[in-house]
Design an enzyme around this catalytic site. Structure first.
Site, mmCIF file in Angstrom:
data_model
loop_
_atom_site.group_PDB
_atom_site.id
_atom_site.type_symbol
_atom_site.label_atom_id
_atom_site.label_comp_id
_atom_site.label_asym_id
_atom_site.label_seq_id
_atom_site.Cartn_x
_atom_site.Cartn_y
_atom_site.Cartn_z
ATOM 1 N N HIS A 1 5.301 101.585 -23.568
ATOM 2 C CA HIS A 1 6.324 102.537 -23.139
ATOM 3 C C HIS A 1 5.665 103.753 -22.487
ATOM 4 O O HIS A 1 4.554 104.137 -22.868
ATOM 5 C CB HIS A 1 7.151 103.006 -24.340
ATOM 6 C CG HIS A 1 7.809 101.886 -25.103
ATOM 7 N ND1 HIS A 1 7.226 101.305 -26.211
ATOM 8 C CD2 HIS A 1 8.978 101.244 -24.895
ATOM 9 C CE1 HIS A 1 8.034 100.341 -26.657
ATOM 10 N NE2 HIS A 1 9.096 100.273 -25.876
ATOM 11 N N HIS B 1 6.316 110.071 -27.336
ATOM 12 C CA HIS B 1 7.653 110.338 -26.765
ATOM 13 C C HIS B 1 8.181 111.723 -27.128
ATOM 14 O O HIS B 1 9.175 112.170 -26.542
ATOM 15 C CB HIS B 1 8.672 109.301 -27.244
ATOM 16 C CG HIS B 1 8.419 107.910 -26.755
ATOM 17 N ND1 HIS B 1 8.254 107.616 -25.413
ATOM 18 C CD2 HIS B 1 8.308 106.729 -27.412
ATOM 19 C CE1 HIS B 1 8.051 106.306 -25.285
ATOM 20 N NE2 HIS B 1 8.066 105.746 -26.474
ATOM 21 N N ASP C 1 0.100 102.334 -24.334
ATOM 22 C CA ASP C 1 1.319 101.858 -25.004
ATOM 23 C C ASP C 1 2.259 101.279 -23.934
ATOM 24 O O ASP C 1 2.268 101.739 -22.793
ATOM 25 C CB ASP C 1 1.983 103.040 -25.711
ATOM 26 C CG ASP C 1 3.175 102.650 -26.568
ATOM 27 O OD1 ASP C 1 3.015 102.614 -27.801
ATOM 28 O OD2 ASP C 1 4.262 102.410 -26.015
HETATM 29 ZN ZN LIG Z 1 5.600 101.877 -27.405
#
Ligand SMILES: [Zn+2]
Length: 307
Positions: free
Chosen positions: A163, A124, A161
């Protein structure tokens, strides 16, 4: 050749806050599961990432600002869920350093396949923004090192993942030499990663709705991601291996089991063997149920080992 695993106890020193899901016990769960369940791994010490290697992704002013912000005691909040404690930068520098060193060792022919047992995660983190538990975009920096040092020019990143890997996508979305493939839940944090986001034709986002059956996740992985990976013919594959699509994970609503991660790993290895000389560097991202995380990471590593 035994499977190389990069880790370091300094990565236990990052404390994101009381009851924070990205806790030191995650790394312990992974390391313990691998030591108990996969004896004979080639454990290697993760070095600290060098500033010049981070600078391939993060402007020096960003790294400097993080170093200046790091507290001597207590915590500094960078965003609602990302914090710095006194041990955070050593941890994050080891996490990035692990992936970078794994890529370099791949280039030296020391191993074809490796796993980095690291925290904090990285996918991220954008070039100038820490977010979503992430400080440095570890996988992205390692890709840039591979390119800069002639280890591989065409590199693919597979991010499973739960996300979306917004940070990795932000680094590469205009670079046709890097293919970024992500399968993730939508809607879910961070809200990016719509299938309409395709970069310069080098980004593929596949999304599963909450509570999707495992079969749907596998079908998306098999039909949307793997053909693109094969067609791209990468010279090196990096994996952002988050295990938070597991059914037990508290931060998402997918239904995967450990064996699904092993299945996905084998699919990646098949392409790696056909296209990339078998060269894969995998790095831990998320996964927040400790038991599921340990089991899933073990399933992933055992599948990597078969490669
Ligand atoms: Zn994640």
């Amino acid at each position: 050749m035994s499977l190389a695993v990069y880790s370091h106890p300094d990565m236990l020193g990052h404390d994101a806050g009381h009851a924070h899901p990205e806790q030191p016990a995650r790394l312990t769960a992974v390391v313990d599961a691998l030591r108990d369940g996969a004896p004979g791994l080639d454990w290697r010490e993760a070095p600290l990432a060098a500033r010049e290697d981070l600078a391939r992704v993060h402007p020096d002013r960003y790294v400097e600002a993080l170093l200046q912000a790091a507290p001597r005691e207590g915590r500094v909040q960078l965003d609602p869920d990302t914090a710095l404690s006194p041990g955070s930068l050593p941890a994050a520098l080891r996490a990035a350093g692990a992936v970078i060193e794994a890529v370099r060792a791949t280039g030296r022919g020391e191993h074809a396949v490796s796993f980095c047992a690291v925290r904090p995660p990285g996918h991220h983190a954008e070039p100038e923004r820490a977010m979503g538990f992430c400080l440095f975009s570890s996988v992205a920096a390692a890709v840039r090192v591979a390119q800069a040092e002639g280890i591989a020019q065409r590199v693919a990143v597979v991010d499973f993942d739960v996300h979306h890997g917004n940070g990795t996508q932000a680094v590469f979305e205009s670079d046709p030499d890097v293919l970024f493939l992500s399968i993730h839940q939508a809607p879910l944090y961070p809200g990016t990663g719509d299938p309409s986001e395709t970069g310069v034709g080098n980004v593929v986002n596949a999304t599963a709705p909450p509570n999707a059956p495992r079969e749907l996740w596998r079908r998306l992985f098999e039909t949307r991601l793997m053909p693109e990976l094969d067609a791209f013919a990468p010279e090196l594959i990096l994996v952002s291996a988050g295990f938070d699509a597991h059914a037990r994970d508290p931060l998402a609503q997918q239904q995967l089991e450990g064996e699904d991660f092993a299945w996905a790993t084998r699919a990646i290895l098949d392409v790696a063997r056909a296209r990339a000389g078998g060269r894969v560097v995998s790095s831990l991202e998320g996964g927040y149920d400790l038991q599921a995380l340990g089991r899933s990471a073990l399933a992933h590593v055992q599948a990597l080992r078969e490669g």
